[in-house]
Motif scaffolding. Structure first.
Motif, PDB file in Angstrom:
ATOM      1  N   GLU A  13      28.809  35.271  19.891  1.00 51.86           N
ATOM      2  CA  GLU A  13      29.823  35.393  18.840  1.00 51.86           C
ATOM      3  C   GLU A  13      31.246  35.496  19.383  1.00 51.86           C
ATOM      4  N   GLU A  14      31.467  35.122  20.627  1.00 49.11           N
ATOM      5  CA  GLU A  14      32.807  35.168  21.191  1.00 49.11           C
ATOM      6  C   GLU A  14      33.653  34.054  20.577  1.00 49.11           C
ATOM      7  N   HIS A  15      34.877  34.411  20.175  1.00 47.77           N
ATOM      8  CA  HIS A  15      35.797  33.463  19.554  1.00 47.77           C
ATOM      9  C   HIS A  15      36.777  32.941  20.602  1.00 47.77           C
ATOM     10  N   HIS A  16      36.967  31.623  20.611  1.00 50.01           N
ATOM     11  CA  HIS A  16      37.888  30.974  21.538  1.00 50.01           C
ATOM     12  C   HIS A  16      38.934  30.221  20.730  1.00 50.01           C
ATOM     13  N   ILE A  17      40.202  30.462  21.024  1.00 54.21           N
ATOM     14  CA  ILE A  17      41.299  29.774  20.352  1.00 54.21           C
ATOM     15  C   ILE A  17      41.987  28.925  21.412  1.00 54.21           C
ATOM     16  N   ILE A  18      41.819  27.601  21.296  1.00 59.47           N
ATOM     17  CA  ILE A  18      42.326  26.707  22.344  1.00 59.47           C
ATOM     18  C   ILE A  18      43.155  25.571  21.751  1.00 59.47           C
ATOM     19  N   ARG A  19      44.053  25.060  22.582  1.00 60.16           N
ATOM     20  CA  ARG A  19      44.862  23.900  22.210  1.00 60.16           C
ATOM     21  C   ARG A  19      44.077  22.622  22.478  1.00 60.16           C
ATOM     22  N   ALA A  20      44.589  21.513  21.969  1.00 57.22           N
ATOM     23  CA  ALA A  20      43.936  20.215  22.155  1.00 57.22           C
ATOM     24  C   ALA A  20      43.796  19.866  23.638  1.00 57.22           C
ATOM     25  N   ASP A  21      44.705  20.360  24.477  1.00 58.72           N
ATOM     26  CA  ASP A  21      44.626  20.053  25.918  1.00 58.72           C
ATOM     27  C   ASP A  21      43.637  20.957  26.661  1.00 58.72           C
ATOM     28  N   GLY A  22      42.993  21.892  25.935  1.00 55.76           N
ATOM     29  CA  GLY A  22      41.999  22.777  26.550  1.00 55.76           C
ATOM     30  C   GLY A  22      42.535  24.123  26.999  1.00 55.76           C
ATOM     31  N   SER A  23      43.848  24.317  26.922  1.00 56.38           N
ATOM     32  CA  SER A  23      44.411  25.604  27.336  1.00 56.38           C
ATOM     33  C   SER A  23      44.244  26.635  26.223  1.00 56.38           C
ATOM     34  N   TYR A  24      44.109  27.889  26.625  1.00 60.62           N
ATOM     35  CA  TYR A  24      43.909  28.969  25.663  1.00 60.62           C
ATOM     36  C   TYR A  24      45.232  29.376  25.024  1.00 60.62           C
ATOM     37  N   VAL A  25      45.215  29.586  23.709  1.00 58.56           N
ATOM     38  CA  VAL A  25      46.370  30.117  22.991  1.00 58.56           C
ATOM     39  C   VAL A  25      46.425  31.626  23.216  1.00 58.56           C
ATOM     40  N   ILE A  26      45.264  32.280  23.116  1.00 58.96           N
ATOM     41  CA  ILE A  26      45.102  33.715  23.362  1.00 58.96           C
ATOM     42  C   ILE A  26      43.763  33.927  24.056  1.00 58.96           C
ATOM     43  N   SER A  27      43.561  35.118  24.572  1.00 63.87           N
ATOM     44  CA  SER A  27      42.285  35.452  25.216  1.00 63.87           C
ATOM     45  C   SER A  27      41.164  35.468  24.186  1.00 63.87           C
ATOM     46  N   PRO A  28      39.931  35.129  24.602  1.00 68.29           N
ATOM     47  CA  PRO A  28      38.791  35.198  23.684  1.00 68.29           C
ATOM     48  C   PRO A  28      38.595  36.619  23.157  1.00 68.29           C
ATOM     49  N   TYR A  29      37.960  36.723  21.991  1.00 62.09           N
ATOM     50  CA  TYR A  29      37.675  38.040  21.423  1.00 62.09           C
ATOM     51  C   TYR A  29      36.286  38.054  20.793  1.00 62.09           C
ATOM     52  N   ARG A  30      35.723  39.291  20.635  1.00 62.68           N
ATOM     53  CA  ARG A  30      34.357  39.430  20.129  1.00 62.68           C
ATOM     54  C   ARG A  30      34.226  40.281  18.873  1.00 62.68           C
ATOM     55  N   ASN A  31      35.212  41.116  18.569  1.00 62.31           N
ATOM     56  CA  ASN A  31      35.045  42.018  17.433  1.00 62.31           C
ATOM     57  C   ASN A  31      36.340  42.147  16.640  1.00 62.31           C
ATOM     58  N   LYS A  32      36.284  42.891  15.550  1.00 62.90           N
ATOM     59  CA  LYS A  32      37.424  43.016  14.644  1.00 62.90           C
ATOM     60  C   LYS A  32      38.639  43.650  15.328  1.00 62.90           C
ATOM     61  N   GLU A  33      38.421  44.655  16.143  1.00 57.94           N
ATOM     62  CA  GLU A  33      39.532  45.315  16.831  1.00 57.94           C
ATOM     63  C   GLU A  33      40.235  44.337  17.770  1.00 57.94           C
ATOM     64  N   GLU A  34      39.458  43.587  18.532  1.00 56.17           N
ATOM     65  CA  GLU A  34      40.039  42.586  19.434  1.00 56.17           C
ATOM     66  C   GLU A  34      40.732  41.483  18.630  1.00 56.17           C
ATOM     67  N   ARG A  35      40.121  41.076  17.496  1.00 52.62           N
ATOM     68  CA  ARG A  35      40.751  40.064  16.638  1.00 52.62           C
ATOM     69  C   ARG A  35      42.115  40.541  16.175  1.00 52.62           C
ATOM     70  N   ASN A  36      42.187  41.800  15.744  1.00 58.67           N
ATOM     71  CA  ASN A  36      43.458  42.340  15.258  1.00 58.67           C
ATOM     72  C   ASN A  36      44.514  42.367  16.357  1.00 58.67           C
ATOM     73  N   GLU A  37      44.104  42.680  17.582  1.00 58.38           N
ATOM     74  CA  GLU A  37      45.045  42.648  18.703  1.00 58.38           C
ATOM     75  C   GLU A  37      45.557  41.223  18.950  1.00 58.38           C
ATOM     76  N   ARG A  38      44.674  40.242  18.839  1.00 60.83           N
ATOM     77  CA  ARG A  38      45.082  38.843  19.030  1.00 60.83           C
ATOM     78  C   ARG A  38      46.048  38.396  17.927  1.00 60.83           C
ATOM     79  N   ILE A  39      45.815  38.866  16.693  1.00 63.18           N
ATOM     80  CA  ILE A  39      46.739  38.559  15.591  1.00 63.18           C
ATOM     81  C   ILE A  39      48.128  39.087  15.933  1.00 63.18           C
ATOM     82  N   LYS A  40      48.196  40.302  16.445  1.00 62.97           N
ATOM     83  CA  LYS A  40      49.489  40.888  16.832  1.00 62.97           C
ATOM     84  C   LYS A  40      50.142  40.076  17.950  1.00 62.97           C
ATOM     85  N   GLU A  41      49.339  39.614  18.907  1.00 60.47           N
ATOM     86  CA  GLU A  41      49.873  38.798  20.012  1.00 60.47           C
ATOM     87  C   GLU A  41      50.480  37.492  19.499  1.00 60.47           C
TER      88      GLU A  41
END
Length: 95
Positions: free
Chosen positions: A39-67
């Motif tokens: 259930e790890e979430h990956h947010i990546i650009r079309a070129d394969g680079s990461y927009v933000i670090s992967p996350y697994r839970n709601k707390e980590e998701r919320n931190e990524r939203i802030k980033e």
């Protein structure tokens, strides 16, 4: 060509969902992939680079939203993270 298709299938089969958005303001293409096994979430650009670090839970998701809030609007973050704009607003306003 057959080998390329095989590799692409093997890569994509490790994900249970994929949501792709284009940020209208910048033209940036971003994919939100959810890994099948953990259930790890990956947010990546079309070129394969990461927009933000992967996350697994709601707390980590919320931190990524802030980033993301210093680079993207609330509507753009909602599209990228596959959540509602009100969820983004609540996270950013500490609710």
């Amino acid at each position: 060509m057959k080998e390329i298709k095989k590799r692409a299938f093997e890569f994509l089969s490790q994900f249970k969902s994929c949501n792709m958005v284009t940020i209208t303001r910048t033209g940036e293409q971003i994919s939100h992939l959810v890994q099948r096994n953990d259930e790890e979430h990956h947010i990546i650009r079309a070129d394969g680079s990461y927009v933000i670090s992967p996350y697994r839970n709601k707390e980590e998701r919320n931190e990524r939203i802030k980033e993301l809030s210093d680079r993207y609007t609330q509507d753009e973050i909602a599209q990228i993270m596959n959540v509602s704009q009100s969820t983004v607003s609540n996270v950013l306003n500490g609710r």
